[in-house]
Design a protein around this motif. Sequence first.
Motif, PDB file in Angstrom:
ATOM      1  N   MET A 130      38.612  34.106   3.250  1.00 52.43           N
ATOM      2  CA  MET A 130      39.131  33.797   1.923  1.00 52.43           C
ATOM      3  C   MET A 130      40.432  34.567   1.641  1.00 52.43           C
ATOM      4  O   MET A 130      41.325  34.068   0.968  1.00 52.43           O
ATOM      5  CB  MET A 130      38.106  34.182   0.858  1.00 52.43           C
ATOM      6  N   TYR A 131      40.491  35.773   2.161  1.00 50.96           N
ATOM      7  CA  TYR A 131      41.595  36.713   1.900  1.00 50.96           C
ATOM      8  C   TYR A 131      42.901  36.254   2.554  1.00 50.96           C
ATOM      9  O   TYR A 131      43.977  36.516   2.028  1.00 50.96           O
ATOM     10  CB  TYR A 131      41.136  38.077   2.423  1.00 50.96           C
ATOM     11  N   ARG A 132      42.796  35.545   3.666  1.00 54.47           N
ATOM     12  CA  ARG A 132      43.995  35.171   4.427  1.00 54.47           C
ATOM     13  C   ARG A 132      44.126  33.658   4.502  1.00 54.47           C
ATOM     14  O   ARG A 132      43.840  33.039   5.518  1.00 54.47           O
ATOM     15  CB  ARG A 132      43.930  35.788   5.830  1.00 54.47           C
ATOM     16  N   PRO A 133      44.630  33.025   3.418  1.00 57.96           N
ATOM     17  CA  PRO A 133      44.717  31.556   3.381  1.00 57.96           C
ATOM     18  C   PRO A 133      45.563  31.033   4.551  1.00 57.96           C
ATOM     19  O   PRO A 133      46.644  31.559   4.812  1.00 57.96           O
ATOM     20  CB  PRO A 133      45.426  31.274   2.046  1.00 57.96           C
ATOM     21  N   GLY A 134      45.034  30.032   5.213  1.00 61.17           N
ATOM     22  CA  GLY A 134      45.815  29.410   6.291  1.00 61.17           C
ATOM     23  C   GLY A 134      45.672  30.088   7.636  1.00 61.17           C
ATOM     24  O   GLY A 134      46.213  29.602   8.627  1.00 61.17           O
ATOM     25  N   ALA A 135      44.957  31.223   7.699  1.00 62.38           N
ATOM     26  CA  ALA A 135      44.757  31.871   8.999  1.00 62.38           C
ATOM     27  C   ALA A 135      43.733  31.079   9.808  1.00 62.38           C
ATOM     28  O   ALA A 135      42.861  30.430   9.243  1.00 62.38           O
ATOM     29  CB  ALA A 135      44.283  33.307   8.800  1.00 62.38           C
ATOM     30  N   SER A 136      43.837  31.146  11.122  1.00 60.08           N
ATOM     31  CA  SER A 136      42.865  30.476  11.998  1.00 60.08           C
ATOM     32  C   SER A 136      41.981  31.561  12.589  1.00 60.08           C
ATOM     33  O   SER A 136      42.324  32.162  13.594  1.00 60.08           O
ATOM     34  CB  SER A 136      43.592  29.728  13.112  1.00 60.08           C
ATOM     35  N   ALA A 154      35.039  38.077   4.767  1.00 59.64           N
ATOM     36  CA  ALA A 154      35.880  37.749   3.611  1.00 59.64           C
ATOM     37  C   ALA A 154      37.337  37.519   4.000  1.00 59.64           C
ATOM     38  O   ALA A 154      38.131  37.032   3.181  1.00 59.64           O
ATOM     39  CB  ALA A 154      35.777  38.827   2.544  1.00 59.64           C
ATOM     40  N   HIS A 155      37.714  37.842   5.262  1.00 56.50           N
ATOM     41  CA  HIS A 155      39.061  37.474   5.713  1.00 56.50           C
ATOM     42  C   HIS A 155      39.255  35.956   5.660  1.00 56.50           C
ATOM     43  O   HIS A 155      40.379  35.472   5.546  1.00 56.50           O
ATOM     44  CB  HIS A 155      39.317  38.005   7.124  1.00 56.50           C
ATOM     45  N   ASP A 208      40.905  21.622   6.148  1.00 57.36           N
ATOM     46  CA  ASP A 208      40.561  22.989   6.536  1.00 57.36           C
ATOM     47  C   ASP A 208      39.626  23.627   5.514  1.00 57.36           C
ATOM     48  O   ASP A 208      40.045  24.044   4.444  1.00 57.36           O
ATOM     49  CB  ASP A 208      41.866  23.794   6.656  1.00 57.36           C
ATOM     50  N   CYS A 268      38.110  31.381  -4.218  1.00 52.88           N
ATOM     51  CA  CYS A 268      38.257  32.772  -4.674  1.00 52.88           C
ATOM     52  C   CYS A 268      39.463  32.914  -5.591  1.00 52.88           C
ATOM     53  O   CYS A 268      39.351  33.447  -6.692  1.00 52.88           O
ATOM     54  CB  CYS A 268      38.425  33.707  -3.475  1.00 52.88           C
ATOM     55  N   LEU A 269      40.616  32.433  -5.133  1.00 55.33           N
ATOM     56  CA  LEU A 269      41.859  32.724  -5.853  1.00 55.33           C
ATOM     57  C   LEU A 269      41.968  31.937  -7.152  1.00 55.33           C
ATOM     58  O   LEU A 269      42.549  32.419  -8.126  1.00 55.33           O
ATOM     59  CB  LEU A 269      43.068  32.399  -4.965  1.00 55.33           C
ATOM     60  N   LYS A 270      41.433  30.716  -7.174  1.00 56.51           N
ATOM     61  CA  LYS A 270      41.671  29.849  -8.328  1.00 56.51           C
ATOM     62  C   LYS A 270      40.420  29.607  -9.162  1.00 56.51           C
ATOM     63  O   LYS A 270      40.520  29.107 -10.283  1.00 56.51           O
ATOM     64  CB  LYS A 270      42.250  28.507  -7.865  1.00 56.51           C
ATOM     65  N   LEU A 321      40.879  28.960  -1.919  1.00 59.14           N
ATOM     66  CA  LEU A 321      41.120  28.408  -3.259  1.00 59.14           C
ATOM     67  C   LEU A 321      39.974  28.767  -4.199  1.00 59.14           C
ATOM     68  O   LEU A 321      40.195  29.077  -5.373  1.00 59.14           O
ATOM     69  CB  LEU A 321      41.266  26.878  -3.178  1.00 59.14           C
ATOM     70  N   LEU A 332      40.639  26.977   3.934  1.00 61.04           N
ATOM     71  CA  LEU A 332      41.615  26.952   2.828  1.00 61.04           C
ATOM     72  C   LEU A 332      40.891  26.684   1.504  1.00 61.04           C
ATOM     73  O   LEU A 332      41.227  27.256   0.461  1.00 61.04           O
ATOM     74  CB  LEU A 332      42.696  25.898   3.100  1.00 61.04           C
TER      75      LEU A 332
END
Lengths: 412, 412
Positions: A390-396, A387-388, A331, A340-342, A338, A334
Amino acid sequence: MLQAYSADLLIHNIGALSTPVADETECGVPQVETVNDAYLVIVDGVITEVGSGSPPAVGNALDAGGRVAVPAFCDPHTHAVFAGWRCEEFISRLQGAGYKDILAAGGGILSTVRSTRAAAQKELAAGLQGRLDEMLSRGVLTCEVKSGYGLDVESELKMLRAIRSAGEQSDIDVVSTFLGAHAVPDEYQDDPAGYIDDVVIPLIDDVADLDLAEYVDVFCEPGVFDLQLADRVLRAGRRAGLGLRIHADEMEALGGAGLAAKLQCDSAEHLLSARDDDLLRMRDAKVTAVLLPGTAFVLGEPYARARWMIDHGLTVALGTDFNPGSCPIIDISLIMSLACLKMQMTPDEVLAAVTINAARSLGRDDRGILASGFRGDVVLLDAEHFAHLMYRPGASLVHSVISGGRQVYCRK
Amino acid sequence: MLQAYSADLLIHNIGALSTPVADETECGVPQVETVNDAYLVIVDGVITEVGSGSPPAVGNALDAGGRVAVPAFCDPHTHAVFAGWRCEEFISRLQGAGYKDILAAGGGILSTVRSTRAAAQKELAAGLQGRLDEMLSRGVLTCEVKSGYGLDVESELKMLRAIRSAGEQSDIDVVSTFLGAHAVPDEYQDDPAGYIDDVVIPLIDDVADLDLAEYVDVFCEPGVFDLQLADRVLRAGRRAGLGLRIHADEMEALGGAGLAAKLQCDSAEHLLSARDDDLLRMRDAKVTAVLLPGTAFVLGEPYARARWMIDHGLTVALGTDFNPGSCPIIDISLIMSLACLKMQMTPDEVLAAVTINAARSLGRDDRGILASGFRGDVVLLDAEHFAHLMYRPGASLVHSVISGGRQVYCRK
């Protein structure tokens, strides 16, 4: 296989159209521009107009329903053709098995080599096709796939033929890379140079003659292929007319990034341990840094220094590294989360990294930006801002995928 | 809303049926049993037989196509009813904004409170319904949803009514929790005790009288609600006949886990900073530890010590903590991956944590195991082993969801 160029299309009622800007991304500082209440005209598969307000009349019209539009995504680094998952190995590791236990139990990359060698080309192609369908539903329209689980003449050619055959059946533009130098096979256990001489170098010419790959790649790490062997593989690839990629400095700072700069490779990938001076040489040589945070996430490694690279002017692309061992993440969104967050990349930087920057590293300069003259490869998102992703990991969030003006995926 | 009990059904041709085992999970060491080539009979919504080989004749039959069957999932901790995403805040943080900058820009939890107060009940219910649909497609059939973005009498009741109304429209069994004590509203900025006395405690009785919640919860952290206030809220909840949950020791070791043990709460949640002695008291008091690794992942916090807890005999459940600020992850299978990769839980432990353990923490003892006498709540997975749920982060493996013998979701 991307259709050459297809239908004319107007996409209208786009809530917000967000795209990297061409000239800015070239200097390594990507910017994203957004047009609200937008429309997009695609003629003969190519964007001819991006505007706001009342759209012109075009025969075929697609109502975006107020959704967000972004360029379709490009995944520049996958090992998506293989036989056999390695879930047992994942379970053993969680139960405390170490690297040696897993090898003793027949696990690791060579277990994928065994099952891939045993598989028919048809079976490999069918597996890849299913995975390409999954990628498409995530908005990917350009995807690199590497060989490298065959490690002998016949099996490597089988993998590359499977990639070609699956690509011909897919709406994804599949870019094939010959990675014969992925690991040292059992037959050459203590003789990586022998393997390169006997198998890889001769295969490079065959692969080029048969037009089975656009790129050559090599896994350059201590204990696998050293700098000298990597250099030989890449030079042979260049002589054969292939583009050059390299797995560089993932585990140790061996200097693969510097080699990529010296040879002006199209990309150097992983780079978790790359040295500052080598990275700066990559920047000067215009080598794209392809970062693969999914692998660091799965393996619990430190992430590549994306922030440092971007701040120092490198062009950064992002890929999944999708494979059955170190990163079973298919995905791409996802991966965006990562990043953005990591790795503290901004959403603008990430959008450029999975579109224009990734596409350019694969020689696809005709896509990755929503502007006149670029391919009409568009993703519509069920979200109020790109940006959703990146903001919402795992969303489709992917609602529709349009390839050269033709809708090739729509949810439900 | 779960249908009381529905159709009779035979599910046959199950490649592997994997389920936590009842008696083992009670002592905190979950085991998963697998039956190959399995079938499952559901009569009046309840499982009457699990077997292998030739199935009996039952009117309604569903061919599982060789897929893996597991119990449907339960998400025991969400804040899924709210108005307004907080993507802007996410972007600002990545651009370097600190906590104070975000507050100064009107961000943080109180921005969700403002938009939720401004939203109509209908709008809140519609938003929640969409999210419940997303959860269902991920295999969730039981889900807790908390209030707590209203923080005044009218808005908290509006949230709880929206939860009830969305729940009535959904195939998910929605368990409602009153979390009036989620944050201190602006109106009581320096007076959390005043807020508890004036608003929360009186509301607890109203909520119980109106049958708007099954549980009461409180956010127990320094600077929000201290141990004494949390104790008062929970005791008031117990007097009103509600079950007790607590947000405990997320940021600092205040002792919320110990309070949960003292009051024999149904669950204590987060627990990132909980002390050993408090955790052992939770074990002795049979309080379920509800761990939320998605939040630690998004915020970059250290993960809760799941391994230590399980090794010391605590019962561990897992939830998403889905909310628009600290954890916009709605995908329970991504939480499962995080639990394995970042908290070293085994796939068996994770399966128990998102089924039987989560359900029990919500008083749903009738589900979470595939065995005679339990509800026929089943998920069919497109995978060869249930551990693919954890092994392949971001994959969409859920093919079908069966609630009490009725198919309520099927991909495509």
